[in-house]
Design a protein around this motif. Structure first.
Motif, PDB file in Angstrom:
ATOM      1  N   PHE A  81      47.030  34.673  40.377  1.00  0.00           N
ATOM      2  CA  PHE A  81      47.244  33.555  39.463  1.00  0.00           C
ATOM      3  C   PHE A  81      46.908  32.233  40.155  1.00  0.00           C
ATOM      4  O   PHE A  81      46.261  31.351  39.569  1.00  0.00           O
ATOM      5  CB  PHE A  81      48.685  33.565  38.964  1.00  0.00           C
ATOM      6  CG  PHE A  81      49.020  32.448  38.019  1.00  0.00           C
ATOM      7  CD1 PHE A  81      48.337  32.298  36.821  1.00  0.00           C
ATOM      8  CD2 PHE A  81      50.036  31.555  38.329  1.00  0.00           C
ATOM      9  CE1 PHE A  81      48.646  31.260  35.945  1.00  0.00           C
ATOM     10  CE2 PHE A  81      50.356  30.517  37.458  1.00  0.00           C
ATOM     11  CZ  PHE A  81      49.660  30.370  36.263  1.00  0.00           C
ATOM     12  N   ALA A  82      47.332  32.090  41.408  1.00  0.00           N
ATOM     13  CA  ALA A  82      47.022  30.887  42.177  1.00  0.00           C
ATOM     14  C   ALA A  82      45.510  30.703  42.313  1.00  0.00           C
ATOM     15  O   ALA A  82      44.993  29.582  42.206  1.00  0.00           O
ATOM     16  CB  ALA A  82      47.676  30.954  43.555  1.00  0.00           C
ATOM     17  N   ASP A  83      44.789  31.794  42.531  1.00  0.00           N
ATOM     18  CA  ASP A  83      43.329  31.719  42.644  1.00  0.00           C
ATOM     19  C   ASP A  83      42.707  31.235  41.335  1.00  0.00           C
ATOM     20  O   ASP A  83      41.733  30.457  41.345  1.00  0.00           O
ATOM     21  CB  ASP A  83      42.755  33.084  43.020  1.00  0.00           C
ATOM     22  CG  ASP A  83      43.048  33.479  44.459  1.00  0.00           C
ATOM     23  OD1 ASP A  83      43.342  32.574  45.271  1.00  0.00           O
ATOM     24  OD2 ASP A  83      42.983  34.687  44.773  1.00  0.00           O
ATOM     25  N   ARG A  84      43.250  31.685  40.211  1.00  0.00           N
ATOM     26  CA  ARG A  84      42.742  31.242  38.908  1.00  0.00           C
ATOM     27  C   ARG A  84      42.863  29.718  38.780  1.00  0.00           C
ATOM     28  O   ARG A  84      41.945  29.042  38.319  1.00  0.00           O
ATOM     29  CB  ARG A  84      43.521  31.909  37.771  1.00  0.00           C
ATOM     30  CG  ARG A  84      43.274  33.398  37.602  1.00  0.00           C
ATOM     31  CD  ARG A  84      42.038  33.686  36.788  1.00  0.00           C
ATOM     32  NE  ARG A  84      41.927  35.105  36.493  1.00  0.00           N
ATOM     33  CZ  ARG A  84      42.084  35.640  35.295  1.00  0.00           C
ATOM     34  NH1 ARG A  84      42.349  34.875  34.250  1.00  0.00           N
ATOM     35  NH2 ARG A  84      41.962  36.952  35.109  1.00  0.00           N
ATOM     36  N   ILE A  85      44.033  29.208  39.172  1.00  0.00           N
ATOM     37  CA  ILE A  85      44.266  27.765  39.056  1.00  0.00           C
ATOM     38  C   ILE A  85      43.340  26.997  40.000  1.00  0.00           C
ATOM     39  O   ILE A  85      42.706  26.005  39.602  1.00  0.00           O
ATOM     40  CB  ILE A  85      45.740  27.433  39.350  1.00  0.00           C
ATOM     41  CG1 ILE A  85      46.644  28.068  38.294  1.00  0.00           C
ATOM     42  CG2 ILE A  85      45.952  25.918  39.394  1.00  0.00           C
ATOM     43  CD1 ILE A  85      48.121  27.938  38.597  1.00  0.00           C
TER      44      ILE A  85
END
Length: 327
Positions: A196-200
């Motif tokens: 999820f952090a990578d998506r952001i």
């Protein structure tokens, strides 16, 4: 804009990092980071009035005061935090909660989650809060940071922040409890908090002009460590900075009801009055006076009480009873 994926999970170091990128990096920044097992209180809050002290000690939860205002929040490894720092020549262009939460909402909506901005500083899903946000402004620069509950331990959130509001009388900023939810529970596509952090981060890099990844230098890390030790690890900042307050509590002991009344200024006990239906053998004024100018901190209070043989003063009242009545 410098984009930083910060690897530390030390809450003292990470809150110091927030201050570092705000005060010492001239370029605008975006940072993602996580704290392990911590309560982060707002700058203008009374720390002891916001935390469940027994629960915090039992679960080894770190307590840190941040630079911005707002309410207390619980962080664990299921929570993701984000920070923006930005400079502007226009005063009316700094405080804007919607500006800094917009990319988070966009990422979630792209993933099929109906996230929306709500109230003054929250992001909600189906009426439940998953992100609280706060800002700090100094001169022509703003720091905006927010929490993102992804897969946090909900019992810990309620347990760590559950306090008795009747103990403390003050004008400090109070946290406002709301129904909360984890992002993970609303995803069609299951993923980890790291994914999820990578998506952001990818969204920021693709949509913000002149964005580039940045790694802290050894000099940066040394300065952050210095800020941590001089400020964010200290009792004076995390507890002593609290606004003045009055404290009142009664506890039942084997020797009877013990009622403690104190007023506290800058974290120091100014005056103590011990009352109740317990039996005291001799005048307890010496004990009350000894506690004056003592930090409202268990270790320091025990040090002040240690020289007294309490059996000379109380019938069936122990040092543990006195300490328990003061928190």
């Amino acid at each position: 804009m410098l984009c930083i994926k910060h690897r530390s999970t030390d809450p003292f170091f990470n809150i110091a990092t927030d201050e570092f990128i705000f005060k010492h990096l001239k370029e605008d920044c975006f940072m993602l980071w996580q704290n392990d097992n911590a309560i982060i209180v707002g700058k203008h809050q009374n720390t002891l009035a916001e935390i469940n002290l027994d629960y915090v000690k039992e679960h080894d939860i770190k307590v840190v005061r941040r630079l911005s205002g707002g309410g207390a929040v619980y962080h664990d490894m299921g929570n993701l935090n984000f920070t923006f720092t930005r400079s502007s020549e226009r005063d009316d262009d700094l405080v804007d909660f919607k500006r800094y939460t917009a990319p988070i909402i966009a990422v979630l909506q792209d993933m099929g989650v109906n996230a929306e901005f709500s109230g003054r500083n929250d992001i909600m899903i189906e009426g439940k809060k998953f992100s609280g946000n706060a800002e700090h402004v100094f001169k022509n620069k703003v720091m905006h940071h927010g929490t993102l509950l992804f897969s946090s331990n909900m019992p810990n959130i309620s347990g760590a922040l559950k306090i008795n509001p009747l103990k403390y009388i003050d004008r400090a900023v109070k946290s406002i409890p709301k129904r909360v939810t984890n992002i993970q529970d609303h995803l069609k596509e299951k993923m980890t908090v790291e994914q999820f952090a990578d998506r952001i981060m990818n969204y920021i890099l693709e949509n913000y002009k002149d964005s580039k990844l940045y790694e802290f230098s050894e000099e940066d890390l040394a300065m952050i460590e210095s800020i941590k030790k001089e400020k964010y690890e200290t009792w004076d900042w995390n507890y002593g900075y609290s606004p003045n307050y009055d404290f009142k509590q009664g506890v039942k002991t084997s020797g009877g009801l013990l009622e403690m009344n104190m007023n506290v200024s800058k974290g120091l006990i100014q005056e103590v009055k011990i009352q109740g239906d317990f039996f005291h053998i001799q005048d307890i004024t010496d004990i009350e006076q000894a506690l004056a100018n003592t930090p409202h901190d268990e270790t320091k209070i025990r040090e002040k009480l240690a020289p007294f043989n309490l059996k000379d003063y109380f019938k069936d009242i122990s040092i543990d009873d006195l300490v328990a009545a003061m928190f």
